[in-house]
Design an enzyme around this catalytic site. Structure first.
Site, PDB file in Angstrom:
ATOM      1  N   SER A 149      15.063  22.241  56.690  1.00 42.04           N
ATOM      2  CA  SER A 149      15.431  21.139  57.584  1.00 42.04           C
ATOM      3  C   SER A 149      16.365  20.162  56.871  1.00 42.04           C
ATOM      4  CB  SER A 149      14.148  20.475  58.099  1.00 42.04           C
ATOM      5  OG  SER A 149      14.428  19.665  59.202  1.00 42.04           O
ATOM      6  N   ASP A 227      11.278  26.215  67.690  1.00 39.15           N
ATOM      7  CA  ASP A 227      11.355  24.951  66.941  1.00 39.15           C
ATOM      8  C   ASP A 227      11.990  23.905  67.867  1.00 39.15           C
ATOM      9  OD1 ASP A 227      12.326  22.879  65.343  1.00 39.15           O
ATOM     10  OD2 ASP A 227      12.978  24.195  63.721  1.00 39.15           O
ATOM     11  N   HIS A 264       8.808  24.876  63.595  1.00 40.25           N
ATOM     12  CA  HIS A 264       9.507  24.222  62.473  1.00 40.25           C
ATOM     13  C   HIS A 264       8.612  24.107  61.235  1.00 40.25           C
ATOM     14  CE1 HIS A 264      12.906  21.751  61.130  1.00 40.25           C
ATOM     15  NE2 HIS A 264      12.092  20.803  60.718  1.00 40.25           N
TER      16      HIS A 264
HETATM   17  N1  LIG Z   1       6.540  13.736  61.614  1.00 36.11           N
HETATM   18  C1  LIG Z   1       7.396  14.496  62.473  1.00 36.11           C
HETATM   19  C2  LIG Z   1       7.527  15.895  61.994  1.00 36.11           C
HETATM   20  C3  LIG Z   1       8.295  15.946  60.735  1.00 36.11           C
HETATM   21  C4  LIG Z   1       8.430  17.348  60.230  1.00 36.11           C
HETATM   22  O1  LIG Z   1       8.233  18.348  60.941  1.00 36.11           O
HETATM   23  N2  LIG Z   1       8.769  17.418  58.971  1.00 36.11           N
HETATM   24  C5  LIG Z   1       8.942  18.705  58.376  1.00 36.11           C
HETATM   25  C6  LIG Z   1      10.274  18.710  57.682  1.00 36.11           C
HETATM   26  S1  LIG Z   1      11.569  18.268  58.806  1.00 36.11           S
HETATM   27  C7  LIG Z   1       7.847  18.951  57.356  1.00 36.11           C
HETATM   28  O2  LIG Z   1       8.008  19.765  56.479  1.00 36.11           O
HETATM   29  N3  LIG Z   1       6.729  18.229  57.467  1.00 36.11           N
HETATM   30  C8  LIG Z   1       5.657  18.282  56.507  1.00 36.11           C
HETATM   31  C9  LIG Z   1       4.737  19.448  56.615  1.00 36.11           C
HETATM   32  O3  LIG Z   1       4.775  20.203  57.588  1.00 36.11           O
HETATM   33  O4  LIG Z   1       3.937  19.615  55.663  1.00 36.11           O
HETATM   34  C10 LIG Z   1       6.879  14.482  63.881  1.00 36.11           C
HETATM   35  O5  LIG Z   1       5.836  13.912  64.070  1.00 36.11           O
HETATM   36  O6  LIG Z   1       7.544  15.056  64.746  1.00 36.11           O
END
Ligand SMILES: N[C@@H](CCC(=O)N[C@@H](CS)C(=O)NCC(=O)O)C(=O)O
Length: 288
Positions: A149, A227, A264
């Site tokens: 991402s 995603d 995602h």
């Molecule tokens: N916090 C966001 C999502 C953020 C998200 O998906 N971040 C990804 C990278 S873009 C990630 O790796 N999050 C941490 C994880 O899954 O451990 C939401 O609530 O929509």
């Protein structure tokens, strides 16, 4: 400068180190995780994995499964953090997709952010130089980049803006054309200001259009079809990057796999981690 070893953990017959250090680029304490495989080599290749929005070095360490493949193929892993922490800048902790956890792997030029938000110099210069002193058996001249991402953007951008430095690059659901998506507009606008010429120096879609270096390995990208950031929000746009590479005549080509039904998350990343590990192992001289 030296690293503090906060934890040393045995995993997959190698060692996982959780480190921290004072960074001159960010002027803050930075965390970084490093996995060293059980190799007798004194020149162990390195894969740097750049994480996405909200992540610390621990998300990928705990959920990507990359260490298993690092041991299988014989490369080390570096998991940097995604931003400075605790820089005490007003607004830094107000939203999940900007500021803390969202350094965007650029060197900020706006007055408010430029003292600390220098993740480009931190990752591509300072961190690698400092780690090469801490880990003399790791070969930081034989190194590749991957990421997810925002980190997928960071990997593509770092590879294309440092021609010849990285042997190969891959990405999971990368933000491929940040100059034209809401995440990019928010972050580049704040960190780099309103002049889009400054954004294009980091935007993979623009960088590949001007990429002239003879080192043109195949770029591997996986994207989940389910995603929401891809299908609904148009934050990722890997097809635009693929088209730009084609137009530019990038010799290695971009291999984009849209994986049906994947989202995602790290369930998606861990599913395709081996394909990415294999891709890098080839370019790092570790397999056929
Ligand atoms: N916090 C966001 C999502 C953020 C998200 O998906 N971040 C990804 C990278 S873009 C990630 O790796 N999050 C941490 C994880 O899954 O451990 C939401 O609530 O929509």
């Amino acid at each position: 400068m030296s690293f503090t070893i906060n934890a040393e953990i045995s995993q997959f017959h190698g060692k996982l180190y959780k480190l921290s250090h004072e960074s001159t680029s960010t002027k803050t304490k930075m965390d970084v995780n490093v996995f060293v495989p059980p190799s007798k080599s004194t020149k162990i290749p390195v894969l740097v994995y750049l994480s996405g929005l909200t992540c610390t070095p621990n998300n990928a360490t705990e959920k990507s499964f990359f260490q298993y493949f690092a041991t299988k193929y014989g490369f080390a892993l570096v998991f940097p953090d995604t931003s400075p922490r605790g820089a005490n800048i007003e607004g830094e902790d107000d939203s999940w997709d900007f500021g803390s956890g969202a350094g965007f792997y650029v060197d900020a030029t706006t007055e408010k952010w430029s003292k600390n938000y220098n993740m480009y110099s931190y990752v591509h210069k300072e961190l690698l130089t400092e780690l090469s002193k801490q880990f003399p058996t790791l070969d930081f001249e034989n190194i590749s980049l991957s990421g997810h991402s925002m980190g997928g953007f960071g990997a593509l951008s770092g590879f294309l803006s440092n021609p010849g430095k990285y042997k190969s690059v891959s990405a999971f659901a990368p933000i491929s054309n940040p100059s034209t998506c809401p995440w990019g507009e928010k972050n580049f606008g704040n960190y780099l200001g309103e002049d889009k010429a400054a954004w294009y120096k980091y935007d993979p879609t623009h960088l590949i259009a001007d990429y002239k270096h003879e080192h043109q390995p195949t770029i591997l990208i996986h994207q989940g079809s389910a995603d929401g950031f891809y299908a609904k929000d148009h934050q990722l746009q890997p097809e635009i990057f693929v088209d730009a590479a084609k137009k530019a005549g990038y010799k290695g080509g971009v291999e984009l796999h849209v994986a049906e039904g994947y989202d995602h998350s790290y369930f998606f990343i861990s599913t395709f981690a081996e394909e990415h590990a294999k891709h890098h192992a080839k370019y790092l001289g570790l397999s056929e």
